[in-house]
Design a protein around this motif. Structure first.
Motif, PDB file in Angstrom:
ATOM      1  N   SER A 242      52.572  60.120  37.110  1.00  0.00           N
ATOM      2  CA  SER A 242      51.582  59.592  36.178  1.00  0.00           C
ATOM      3  C   SER A 242      52.319  58.706  35.186  1.00  0.00           C
ATOM      4  O   SER A 242      53.549  58.770  35.061  1.00  0.00           O
ATOM      5  N   ALA A 243      51.586  57.884  34.455  1.00  0.00           N
ATOM      6  CA  ALA A 243      52.231  56.987  33.487  1.00  0.00           C
ATOM      7  C   ALA A 243      53.012  57.788  32.447  1.00  0.00           C
ATOM      8  O   ALA A 243      54.153  57.457  32.122  1.00  0.00           O
ATOM      9  N   ASP A 244      52.416  58.878  31.929  1.00  0.00           N
ATOM     10  CA  ASP A 244      53.093  59.662  30.891  1.00  0.00           C
ATOM     11  C   ASP A 244      54.333  60.362  31.432  1.00  0.00           C
ATOM     12  O   ASP A 244      55.370  60.426  30.755  1.00  0.00           O
ATOM     13  N   GLU A 245      54.236  60.884  32.655  1.00  0.00           N
ATOM     14  CA  GLU A 245      55.412  61.498  33.305  1.00  0.00           C
ATOM     15  C   GLU A 245      56.541  60.492  33.439  1.00  0.00           C
ATOM     16  O   GLU A 245      57.703  60.797  33.170  1.00  0.00           O
ATOM     17  N   TYR A 246      56.187  59.308  33.883  1.00  0.00           N
ATOM     18  CA  TYR A 246      57.206  58.290  34.120  1.00  0.00           C
ATOM     19  C   TYR A 246      57.817  57.807  32.806  1.00  0.00           C
ATOM     20  O   TYR A 246      59.028  57.549  32.743  1.00  0.00           O
ATOM     21  N   ILE A 247      57.019  57.706  31.769  1.00  0.00           N
ATOM     22  CA  ILE A 247      57.548  57.321  30.454  1.00  0.00           C
ATOM     23  C   ILE A 247      58.620  58.307  30.020  1.00  0.00           C
ATOM     24  O   ILE A 247      59.709  57.915  29.563  1.00  0.00           O
ATOM     25  N   ASP A 248      58.345  59.606  30.164  1.00  0.00           N
ATOM     26  CA  ASP A 248      59.339  60.601  29.749  1.00  0.00           C
ATOM     27  C   ASP A 248      60.572  60.561  30.644  1.00  0.00           C
ATOM     28  O   ASP A 248      61.701  60.751  30.158  1.00  0.00           O
ATOM     29  N   LEU A 249      60.391  60.288  31.943  1.00  0.00           N
ATOM     30  CA  LEU A 249      61.547  60.142  32.831  1.00  0.00           C
ATOM     31  C   LEU A 249      62.401  58.950  32.404  1.00  0.00           C
ATOM     32  O   LEU A 249      63.632  59.047  32.322  1.00  0.00           O
ATOM     33  N   VAL A 250      61.763  57.821  32.125  1.00  0.00           N
ATOM     34  CA  VAL A 250      62.490  56.622  31.689  1.00  0.00           C
ATOM     35  C   VAL A 250      63.312  56.921  30.437  1.00  0.00           C
ATOM     36  O   VAL A 250      64.474  56.538  30.333  1.00  0.00           O
ATOM     37  N   ILE A 251      62.704  57.617  29.498  1.00  0.00           N
ATOM     38  CA  ILE A 251      63.412  57.912  28.241  1.00  0.00           C
ATOM     39  C   ILE A 251      64.599  58.836  28.508  1.00  0.00           C
ATOM     40  O   ILE A 251      65.702  58.619  27.972  1.00  0.00           O
ATOM     41  N   ASP A 252      64.406  59.864  29.339  1.00  0.00           N
ATOM     42  CA  ASP A 252      65.531  60.729  29.712  1.00  0.00           C
ATOM     43  C   ASP A 252      66.656  59.899  30.335  1.00  0.00           C
ATOM     44  O   ASP A 252      67.836  60.088  30.026  1.00  0.00           O
ATOM     45  N   TYR A 253      66.291  58.997  31.210  1.00  0.00           N
ATOM     46  CA  TYR A 253      67.247  58.140  31.919  1.00  0.00           C
ATOM     47  C   TYR A 253      68.000  57.247  30.930  1.00  0.00           C
ATOM     48  O   TYR A 253      69.238  57.161  30.954  1.00  0.00           O
ATOM     49  N   VAL A 254      67.249  56.614  30.037  1.00  0.00           N
ATOM     50  CA  VAL A 254      67.833  55.687  29.062  1.00  0.00           C
ATOM     51  C   VAL A 254      68.776  56.412  28.111  1.00  0.00           C
ATOM     52  O   VAL A 254      69.809  55.870  27.705  1.00  0.00           O
ATOM     53  N   GLU A 255      68.451  57.641  27.774  1.00  0.00           N
ATOM     54  CA  GLU A 255      69.330  58.409  26.878  1.00  0.00           C
ATOM     55  C   GLU A 255      70.701  58.659  27.510  1.00  0.00           C
ATOM     56  O   GLU A 255      71.682  58.843  26.788  1.00  0.00           O
ATOM     57  N   HIS A 256      70.782  58.647  28.845  1.00  0.00           N
ATOM     58  CA  HIS A 256      72.049  58.900  29.522  1.00  0.00           C
ATOM     59  C   HIS A 256      72.778  57.615  29.927  1.00  0.00           C
ATOM     60  O   HIS A 256      73.839  57.685  30.555  1.00  0.00           O
ATOM     61  N   LEU A 257      72.216  56.469  29.554  1.00  0.00           N
ATOM     62  CA  LEU A 257      72.861  55.200  29.877  1.00  0.00           C
ATOM     63  C   LEU A 257      73.859  54.786  28.801  1.00  0.00           C
ATOM     64  O   LEU A 257      73.700  55.136  27.620  1.00  0.00           O
ATOM     65  N   ARG A 258      74.847  54.029  29.209  1.00  0.00           N
ATOM     66  CA  ARG A 258      75.815  53.443  28.282  1.00  0.00           C
ATOM     67  C   ARG A 258      75.069  52.657  27.202  1.00  0.00           C
ATOM     68  O   ARG A 258      74.169  51.867  27.509  1.00  0.00           O
TER      69      ARG A 258
END
Length: 315
Positions: A242-258
């Motif tokens: 869902s859009a909200d699920e994916y938003i939270d996944l993106v944020i988790d992902y971005v937090e672990h990026l350089r």
């Protein structure tokens, strides 16, 4: 990173590179791919239908110049002072004879108002002879080479018929960046068989590479693709966010990026008539606004959970 931003965005990156507004214009130069023409395989990547990212003006029966001029007319109505980057986007834009590639790139650079190149390609299609030429191009104009990485997991790459390994990606990115060339990557989040934990590890592995920019987008099921057929047979093997699920996944992902990576986009929009799922009914800018709002709510920012390869957390 701008203190008002919670991640490094592409608009800010371009503003630091150019003293004027620039816009990418997609070019279809008529290339194919090694896993379409039989060199590595047939049928291409299982998710791929190039109609999803070619605008109407971008047809390979017209010259590079004609496509760029039509793209310029489209954008100049709104921004008369705009300058342009020729974006060689469709299929694999380094897959051809060196002299042909040079002619295509130089034709684009000769178009008035074009101030640089963005070249989309595959990690297994970057010979050193082409890098020699691109290194010279990079000294005289803006150049970004963008690799389709898609996944850091070799099992996934095999499943989607990608035709190369992650080691191949690492090699191509390092060889390109070593020439001083801005190097981008593109990944798909939500490919079958990849968990949230797998994707967090992917963010960490990509952060170890000398990438300048990163594009990510959600898995989309597109009509006429092999993946759409797989989904019809085995929908249980896919998780469509869902859009909200994916938003939270993106944020988790971005937090672990350089923290210094430039993030070009989080989502992709395919034409409604080709898209099977997921259909969120959101334009790219609307989705990005929701990501920013959610990051603020979560007090999240790019690199918040990033740990360097030596295990030390980013401070």
């Amino acid at each position: 990173m701008d203190n008002s931003m919670r991640y490094n965005d592409f608009a800010g990156f371009l503003a630091g590179e150019f003293p004027f507004k620039v816009q990418k214009i997609s070019v279809n130069a008529g290339f194919t791919c090694p896993n379409r023409d039989g060199t590595k395989g047939f049928g291409g990547c299982t998710y791929c239908n190039n109609q999803t990212f070619n605008p109407a003006y971008c047809r390979d029966d017209r010259s590079v110049t004609m496509q760029l001029e039509e793209g310029k007319r489209f954008f100049a109505r709104k921004y008369p002072q705009m300058k342009y980057l020729a974006y060689f986007q469709a299929y694999t834009n380094t897959y051809g004879e060196l002299e042909l590639l040079k002619r295509m790139y130089e034709e684009a650079l000769a178009v008035e108002g074009v101030v640089g190149l963005v070249i989309g390609t595959r990690p297994d299609c970057m010979p050193d002879s082409l890098l020699d030429y691109l290194e010279e191009v990079n000294r005289r104009t803006f150049l970004l080479v963008e690799y389709g990485i898609e996944s850091a997991d070799d099992r996934t790459l095999e499943r989607i018929n990608r035709g190369h390994s992650f080691a191949c990606t690492e090699d191509a990115v390092r060889r390109t960046a070593a020439r001083g060339i801005r190097t981008g990557g593109h990944v798909i989040l939500g490919l079958p068989g990849e968990s949230r934990e797998d994707l967090i590890k992917q963010a960490e592995r990509l952060s170890e590479l000398p990438l300048t920019t990163l594009k990510m987008h959600q898995l989309q099921l597109i009509r006429g693709t092999r993946m759409a057929h797989e989904y019809a047979l085995h929908p249980e093997e896919f998780h469509l966010f869902s859009a909200d699920e994916y938003i939270d996944l993106v944020i988790d992902y971005v937090e672990h990026l350089r923290p210094d990576l430039i993030l070009e986009r989080f989502v992709s929009q395919s034409p409604r008539e080709l898209l099977i799922a997921p259909d969120w009914g959101l334009k790219n800018h609307e989705f990005t606004d929701r990501v920013k709002k959610r990051m603020k709510e979560r007090d999240a920012w790019q690199g918040k959970a990033y740990r360097k390869a030596d295990g030390h957390k980013n401070s």
